[in-house]
Design a protein around this motif. Structure first.
Motif, PDB file in Angstrom:
ATOM      1  N   SER A 212     -63.535  73.598 102.595  1.00 51.72           N
ATOM      2  CA  SER A 212     -63.758  73.009 103.922  1.00 51.72           C
ATOM      3  C   SER A 212     -65.072  73.446 104.545  1.00 51.72           C
ATOM      4  O   SER A 212     -65.383  73.060 105.674  1.00 51.72           O
ATOM      5  CB  SER A 212     -62.608  73.390 104.860  1.00 51.72           C
ATOM      6  OG  SER A 212     -62.603  74.785 105.120  1.00 51.72           O
ATOM      7  N   ARG A 213     -65.852  74.245 103.841  1.00 51.16           N
ATOM      8  CA  ARG A 213     -67.097  74.736 104.428  1.00 51.16           C
ATOM      9  C   ARG A 213     -68.057  73.588 104.741  1.00 51.16           C
ATOM     10  O   ARG A 213     -68.031  72.544 104.102  1.00 51.16           O
ATOM     11  CB  ARG A 213     -67.751  75.762 103.499  1.00 51.16           C
ATOM     12  CG  ARG A 213     -67.042  77.112 103.554  1.00 51.16           C
ATOM     13  CD  ARG A 213     -67.663  78.126 102.650  1.00 51.16           C
ATOM     14  NE  ARG A 213     -67.013  79.429 102.832  1.00 51.16           N
ATOM     15  CZ  ARG A 213     -67.011  80.392 101.936  1.00 51.16           C
ATOM     16  NH1 ARG A 213     -67.640  80.220 100.780  1.00 51.16           N
ATOM     17  NH2 ARG A 213     -66.395  81.537 102.171  1.00 51.16           N
ATOM     18  N   ALA A 214     -68.902  73.827 105.712  1.00 45.85           N
ATOM     19  CA  ALA A 214     -69.755  72.781 106.271  1.00 45.85           C
ATOM     20  C   ALA A 214     -71.106  72.723 105.565  1.00 45.85           C
ATOM     21  O   ALA A 214     -71.515  73.654 104.863  1.00 45.85           O
ATOM     22  CB  ALA A 214     -69.948  73.021 107.757  1.00 45.85           C
ATOM     23  N   GLU A 215     -71.805  71.615 105.820  1.00 44.59           N
ATOM     24  CA  GLU A 215     -73.137  71.424 105.253  1.00 44.59           C
ATOM     25  C   GLU A 215     -74.250  71.784 106.232  1.00 44.59           C
ATOM     26  O   GLU A 215     -75.401  71.921 105.832  1.00 44.59           O
ATOM     27  CB  GLU A 215     -73.314  69.971 104.808  1.00 44.59           C
ATOM     28  CG  GLU A 215     -72.380  69.549 103.689  1.00 44.59           C
ATOM     29  CD  GLU A 215     -72.588  70.366 102.422  1.00 44.59           C
ATOM     30  OE1 GLU A 215     -73.760  70.687 102.111  1.00 44.59           O
ATOM     31  OE2 GLU A 215     -71.589  70.688 101.753  1.00 44.59           O
TER      32      GLU A 215
ATOM     33  N   VAL B  41     -70.636  72.983 111.862  1.00 48.14           N
ATOM     34  CA  VAL B  41     -69.890  74.182 112.244  1.00 48.14           C
ATOM     35  C   VAL B  41     -69.604  74.177 113.741  1.00 48.14           C
ATOM     36  O   VAL B  41     -68.466  74.367 114.182  1.00 48.14           O
ATOM     37  CB  VAL B  41     -70.652  75.462 111.855  1.00 48.14           C
ATOM     38  CG1 VAL B  41     -69.930  76.701 112.385  1.00 48.14           C
ATOM     39  CG2 VAL B  41     -70.808  75.558 110.342  1.00 48.14           C
ATOM     40  N   ALA B  42     -70.633  73.956 114.541  1.00 50.00           N
ATOM     41  CA  ALA B  42     -70.457  73.955 115.993  1.00 50.00           C
ATOM     42  C   ALA B  42     -69.503  72.856 116.430  1.00 50.00           C
ATOM     43  O   ALA B  42     -68.670  73.062 117.329  1.00 50.00           O
ATOM     44  CB  ALA B  42     -71.806  73.796 116.686  1.00 50.00           C
ATOM     45  N   GLY B  43     -69.602  71.690 115.817  1.00 46.38           N
ATOM     46  CA  GLY B  43     -68.687  70.614 116.164  1.00 46.38           C
ATOM     47  C   GLY B  43     -67.253  70.945 115.836  1.00 46.38           C
ATOM     48  O   GLY B  43     -66.332  70.577 116.579  1.00 46.38           O
TER      49      GLY B  43
ATOM     50  N   LEU C 122     -74.255  84.580 112.228  1.00 42.83           N
ATOM     51  CA  LEU C 122     -73.233  85.113 111.333  1.00 42.83           C
ATOM     52  C   LEU C 122     -72.007  84.204 111.288  1.00 42.83           C
ATOM     53  O   LEU C 122     -71.385  84.026 110.233  1.00 42.83           O
ATOM     54  CB  LEU C 122     -72.837  86.516 111.777  1.00 42.83           C
ATOM     55  CG  LEU C 122     -73.926  87.584 111.637  1.00 42.83           C
ATOM     56  CD1 LEU C 122     -73.503  88.861 112.353  1.00 42.83           C
ATOM     57  CD2 LEU C 122     -74.235  87.868 110.176  1.00 42.83           C
ATOM     58  N   ALA C 123     -71.659  83.608 112.431  1.00 45.28           N
ATOM     59  CA  ALA C 123     -70.529  82.673 112.462  1.00 45.28           C
ATOM     60  C   ALA C 123     -70.835  81.414 111.678  1.00 45.28           C
ATOM     61  O   ALA C 123     -69.972  80.870 110.977  1.00 45.28           O
ATOM     62  CB  ALA C 123     -70.186  82.329 113.911  1.00 45.28           C
TER      63      ALA C 123
ATOM     64  N   ALA D 250     -71.454  75.955 103.293  1.00 42.38           N
ATOM     65  CA  ALA D 250     -71.302  75.905 101.844  1.00 42.38           C
ATOM     66  C   ALA D 250     -72.468  76.626 101.171  1.00 42.38           C
ATOM     67  O   ALA D 250     -72.285  77.326 100.173  1.00 42.38           O
ATOM     68  CB  ALA D 250     -71.215  74.455 101.382  1.00 42.38           C
ATOM     69  N   ASP D 251     -73.662  76.467 101.725  1.00 39.67           N
ATOM     70  CA  ASP D 251     -74.848  77.143 101.210  1.00 39.67           C
ATOM     71  C   ASP D 251     -75.340  78.103 102.282  1.00 39.67           C
ATOM     72  O   ASP D 251     -76.132  77.741 103.155  1.00 39.67           O
ATOM     73  CB  ASP D 251     -75.934  76.122 100.866  1.00 39.67           C
ATOM     74  CG  ASP D 251     -77.169  76.766 100.257  1.00 39.67           C
ATOM     75  OD1 ASP D 251     -77.186  78.005 100.104  1.00 39.67           O
ATOM     76  OD2 ASP D 251     -78.121  76.023  99.945  1.00 39.67           O
ATOM     77  N   ALA D 252     -74.876  79.339 102.216  1.00 38.56           N
ATOM     78  CA  ALA D 252     -75.197  80.310 103.255  1.00 38.56           C
ATOM     79  C   ALA D 252     -76.676  80.652 103.303  1.00 38.56           C
ATOM     80  O   ALA D 252     -77.167  81.132 104.332  1.00 38.56           O
ATOM     81  CB  ALA D 252     -74.379  81.588 103.051  1.00 38.56           C
ATOM     82  N   ALA D 253     -77.403  80.399 102.228  1.00 37.00           N
ATOM     83  CA  ALA D 253     -78.833  80.701 102.216  1.00 37.00           C
ATOM     84  C   ALA D 253     -79.597  79.895 103.256  1.00 37.00           C
ATOM     85  O   ALA D 253     -80.703  80.266 103.658  1.00 37.00           O
ATOM     86  CB  ALA D 253     -79.415  80.436 100.826  1.00 37.00           C
TER      87      ALA D 253
END
Length: 394
Positions: A27-30, A35-37, A52-53, A59-62
């Motif tokens: 379910s991770r976001a792009e 994320v904010a939505g 950090l949140a 999905a790609d934390a980089a």
């Protein structure tokens, strides 16, 4: 006799949280905007919390730092402003009118009245003088685009004037007009926080003109804000909603009625979801772990937290004012805390007795490695320190 409200148990609530708040892997976001939505608001009192949140949910934390800075300071799709409970949050920009009308106006009227009263008690200039300074400062900010308080004071020197606050009392202090006035303009929706002077962890912000937005009816704005939050974070109790919004209970009940919220049964009593959302979720996500920052909206977003945070963990994970520190999650519940040491290492601890197993340990270790990979050489110290975070970081 008809059936009563559907019961939503703890396991299902944790599944909803995992999926809708972008915590389970699939379910991770792009993007930070997604994320904010999904969360409606990212807690912004501590600047690092926003990043950090977001990073915990991408999905790609980089891409965390670059994409979040782009959204905040280049594209303007996210905005940092005062919101619920007189707290600074990061919102999707399309929500600025809703937030201001639903929560900001009442706080703004109180803040301006307090400033004028404090200045009058100190023998400072009157409201007409303050209006002149305000208009001049806003014009200077419009010319500059973004500016610090010191830069604005060079254009409008009266911002540097000072007055004594609470003369003769134990908390007497000297206040500068710029500090107090810019805060008032922030809650009035006239200015917002701009790009910081330093890195993404810096708390020294420039100010920027607020995005233009239409004036909304307060009751309609409250209904819209509550609808969005319930869709993302429901089910919730009336107490949860009152705490998160900072509204009076009568306002919460009016907004619930306006959106036609459905009643459900929770372990702690009556809860609410948006219309049509009382049915079961698609299915439990795969096992997941997360390292969420201090003040993260998932940990802080509710008044009643026992279904995801055991009471015995609170003394080590919260400060004395009720601010949560960095938390370790496993399958929808808080099981421990984490910190960053001076050498950059991400360390975590699950108190004895949790018995989490090897799968959880491996998943948490992987999340710690993922966090360290994008934080890099940056050192993050929460603004509000908690007992376990202090111990781990020492």
């Amino acid at each position: 006799m008809g059936e009563g409200p559907r019961h939503i148990g703890t396991a299902e609530r944790r599944d909803r949280l995992a999926l809708r708040q972008r915590l389970a892997g699939p379910s991770r976001a792009e993007s930070p905007e997604e994320v904010a939505g999904s969360l409606v608001a990212l807690h912004g009192t501590d600047p690092a919390t926003v990043y950090l949140a977001v990073g915990a949910r991408l999905a790609d934390a980089a891409k965390t730092v670059g994409d979040t800075e782009r959204a905040l300071y280049e594209d303007g799709t996210l905005v940092r402003m005062h919101g619920m409970r007189h707290t600074v949050f990061v919102f999707p920009t399309e929500l600025t009118a809703v937030v201001h009308a639903s929560t900001g106006r009442t706080v703004a009227a109180r803040e301006r009245a307090t400033l004028l009263r404090n200045m009058a008690e100190a023998g400072a200039p009157d409201a007409a003088w303050l209006t002149e300074v305000e208009e001049s400062a806003l014009a200077a900010l419009a010319r500059r685009g973004q500016a610090t308080a010191a830069e604005l004071a060079r254009d409008e020197p009266r911002l540097k004037e000072q007055f004594v606050y609470a003369a003769g009392k134990s908390y007497e202090g000297v206040h500068t007009v710029s500090t107090r006035l810019l805060k008032v303009l922030g809650v009035e929706g006239k200015v917002v926080r701009g790009r910081p002077l330093g890195s993404w962890t810096s708390g020294q912000f420039r100010w920027a003109p607020a995005p233009e937005h239409p004036a909304l009816d307060p009751a309609e704005a409250q209904a819209e804000l509550l609808r969005r939050w319930l869709a993302a974070c429901g089910p919730a109790t009336e107490e949860d909603l009152k705490w998160w919004t900072g509204w009076r209970v009568t306002e919460v009940r009016r907004a619930l009625a306006a959106i036609g919220a459905e009643t459900v049964s929770l372990d702690e009593g009556t809860g609410y979801v948006v219309a049509g959302d009382a049915g079961p979720v698609a299915g439990p996500p795969e096992p997941w772990a997360a390292l969420l920052p201090a003040l993260d909206p998932t940990a802080m977003g509710r008044r009643q937290r026992d279904w995801y945070l055991a009471p015995e963990l609170r003394p080590m994970l919260f400060d004395r004012s009720g601010n949560v520190g960095p938390t370790v999650w496993w399958n929808g519940r808080v099981i421990g805390g984490w910190a960053q040491r001076a050498d950059g290492e991400i360390v975590w601890r699950v108190p004895a007795g949790e018995g989490i197993g090897r799968d959880a340990e491996s998943a948490i270790a992987a999340e710690a490695e993922r966090l360290a990979s994008w934080v890099g050489t940056t050192r993050v110290t929460p603004r509000f320190r908690t007992p376990l975070e202090r111990e781990l970081s020492a």
